[in-house]
Design a protein around this motif. Structure first.
Motif, short mmCIF file in Angstrom:
data_model
loop_
_atom_site.label_atom_id
_atom_site.label_comp_id
_atom_site.label_asym_id
_atom_site.label_seq_id
_atom_site.Cartn_x
_atom_site.Cartn_y
_atom_site.Cartn_z
N GLY A 164 -1.47 6.36 1.08
CA GLY A 164 -1.98 5.17 0.77
C GLY A 164 -3.45 4.89 -0.15
O GLY A 164 -4.10 3.91 -0.03
N GLU A 205 -7.13 -0.02 -0.31
CA GLU A 205 -6.03 0.97 -0.60
C GLU A 205 -6.10 1.40 -2.03
O GLU A 205 -6.27 0.58 -2.88
CB GLU A 205 -4.71 0.29 -0.47
CG GLU A 205 -4.03 0.36 1.04
CD GLU A 205 -2.64 -0.33 1.03
OE1 GLU A 205 -2.02 0.05 -0.07
OE2 GLU A 205 -2.30 -0.76 2.12
N ASN A 248 -0.75 0.80 3.86
CA ASN A 248 -0.34 2.02 3.71
C ASN A 248 -1.57 3.14 3.48
O ASN A 248 -1.29 4.43 3.18
CB ASN A 248 0.69 2.06 2.27
CG ASN A 248 1.73 1.42 2.30
OD1 ASN A 248 2.40 1.35 3.40
ND2 ASN A 248 1.96 0.77 1.33
N THR A 290 -2.17 11.05 3.71
CA THR A 290 -2.71 9.70 3.78
C THR A 290 -2.06 9.14 2.30
O THR A 290 -2.96 9.06 1.37
CB THR A 290 -3.96 9.34 3.92
OG1 THR A 290 -4.99 10.19 2.90
CG2 THR A 290 -4.89 9.56 5.08
N GLN A 312 2.70 -4.43 7.56
CA GLN A 312 1.99 -4.54 6.10
C GLN A 312 0.98 -5.76 5.88
O GLN A 312 0.67 -6.34 7.07
CB GLN A 312 3.02 -4.96 5.14
CG GLN A 312 4.05 -3.93 5.02
CD GLN A 312 3.30 -2.71 4.38
OE1 GLN A 312 2.76 -2.74 3.36
NE2 GLN A 312 3.63 -1.49 4.83
N ASN A 349 -7.39 -0.50 8.78
CA ASN A 349 -6.71 0.74 8.17
C ASN A 349 -7.55 1.96 8.02
O ASN A 349 -7.64 2.83 7.29
CB ASN A 349 -6.10 0.48 6.71
CG ASN A 349 -7.23 0.09 5.72
OD1 ASN A 349 -8.44 0.07 6.17
ND2 ASN A 349 -6.82 -0.44 4.67
N LYS A 404 -0.77 5.85 5.71
CA LYS A 404 0.76 6.37 5.94
C LYS A 404 0.88 7.83 5.65
O LYS A 404 0.21 8.57 4.67
CB LYS A 404 1.35 5.70 4.71
CG LYS A 404 2.94 6.01 4.69
CD LYS A 404 3.60 5.20 3.55
CE LYS A 404 5.09 5.48 3.83
NZ LYS A 404 6.04 4.57 2.55
N CYS A 440 2.26 -0.58 13.50
CA CYS A 440 2.15 -0.54 12.06
C CYS A 440 2.65 -1.55 11.33
O CYS A 440 3.61 -2.36 11.86
CB CYS A 440 2.69 0.74 11.38
SG CYS A 440 1.95 2.27 11.60
#
Length: 389
Positions: free
Chosen positions: A134, A215, A313, A132, A328, A293, A316, A326
């Motif tokens: 992010g 994040e 992210n 992961t 942003q 997320n 990610k 996915c």
């Protein structure tokens, strides 16, 4: 044969939801005594006092260790890690468990694992091998892998990664995902029961289940990202939004305050500090889309075949199934992803998803391995380094 004592540590609602079935199975074992230690967000009013969920399940709690005394900024998180190592070192030195079991990748669990390792208490780690990028969880998780004596990754790809990190194959057991098992085995609520329990109308319109955490790596600004998500949600006024609040990471408290302000006066949105595992998975089952997320958005939604929009992210590097879109953390990208998720074509595609985390009877497989390995001399001996070819 004298029973072995296994300290089982839980710090968050999500983590407990996964550990719950393992602990319940261990309570039936004639070889192992699970001693549950509750810490972190479980004991905080800001995050719902979710220790009450554990008590409601009738699981005996051996110890409560309050560690959230410093706030949730970066410095405060570092101070929490230091304090947690101190508190758990003292507790483990006093109670002397035969082993300690932890799940996942959070900073609190990294601190608990460090305390166990420093006192030469064998560490059992569930859900290693993920990536992961992010979140700081990425390296917390891999550090726990190197400290642990026994590993229970959730799929074959992650098991192979743990071995490539130098862990001996005889210590690595691919048992599948506990979240997937929960979905298959828990008795979930009907939509009517869920509607009544939440006192929120989920029957008349489509609804989205939303969870967004900070994040914790890179240059992301969690509050700005949350605001972009909320602005995107505003573009879909005919959707009901069921929101579960953020965790205790740096920036989580600010996100939760933002959510509370946004929900005020809105009839199509309601936020909860914690839904508990049964209500959360029931909501996921009936949701038109899962948004945010959280790891559950990419790990557990494939079992239901529910469309998911994964933002930013934080996740990610994880395996992403065909039901996951996915984007942003930018309003127009999120709106576009949501519109795709609501399309008939994507709904049909998502419904056909096969979850790679299906390991069968995961919790009992973990218990069975523990009942064998905790009585092996090699379990308490220093590990070698396995050079995978």
């Amino acid at each position: 044969m004298k029973k072995k004592r296994l300290a089982v540590v839980t710090a968050t609602r999500a983590e407990y939801g996964l550990l719950r079935r393992v602990v319940q199975n261990l309570l039936k074992s004639d070889k192992i005594i699970p001693e549950v230690i509750v810490t972190g967000a479980h004991l905080s009013p800001l995050y719902g006092n979710t220790v009450q969920e554990i008590e409601k399940d009738g699981i005996p709690i051996a110890h409560k260790v309050d560690i959230l005394k410093f706030g949730t900024g970066e410095l405060q998180t570092a101070q929490t890690v230091a304090y947690t190592i101190q508190q758990f070192s003292e507790l483990f030195a006093k109670t002397k468990p035969d082993a300690c079991m932890v799940l996942g990748d959070r900073y609190e669990i990294f601190a608990v694992g460090s305390a166990a390792a420093m006192l030469h208490i064998p560490l059992v780690h569930i859900s290693g091998g993920d990536v992961t990028l992010g979140a700081a969880d990425e390296w917390f998780r891999h550090c726990l892998t190197k400290m642990a004596s026994l590993h229970f990754p959730s799929c074959e790809e992650y098991a192979e990664r743990v071995i490539r990190m130098g862990e001996e194959p005889c210590r690595v057991f691919n048992v599948g995902g506990l979240g997937d098992e929960n979905i298959r085995k828990l008795s979930l609520m009907s939509l009517e029961e869920l509607n009544q329990s939440l006192d929120f109308d989920l029957k008349e319109k489509k609804f989205g289940l939303v969870t967004f955490h900070p994040e914790t790596t890179g240059q992301a600004k969690p509050l700005d990202q949350m605001q972009q998500l909320l602005q995107a949600m505003e573009q879909l006024p005919n959707i009901q939004w069921l929101i579960t609040k953020s965790n205790a990471d740096a920036g989580g408290e600010q996100i939760n305050q933002c959510i509370d302000r946004w929900c005020q006066g809105r009839e199509n949105a309601k936020a909860f500090t914690s839904l508990g595992v049964v209500r959360y998975l029931s909501a996921m089952k009936y949701a038109a889309v899962v948004v945010g997320n959280s790891s559950s958005g990419v790990v557990e939604t494939p079992t239901f075949g529910v469309p998911a929009v994964n933002i930013g992210n934080r996740q990610k590097g994880r395996i992403l199934c065909d039901n996951v879109l996915c984007c942003q953390a930018e309003k127009t990208e999120i709106v576009s992803a949501l519109q795709t998720a609501f399309s008939e074509k994507f709904i049909e595609k998502a419904a056909q998803t096969v979850n790679p985390y299906n390991g069968g009877d995961t919790a009992q497989r973990i218990c069975s391995v523990l009942e064998e390995k905790m009585f092996c001399e090699e379990f308490t001996q220093p590990k070698g380094f396995y050079d995978a070819i």
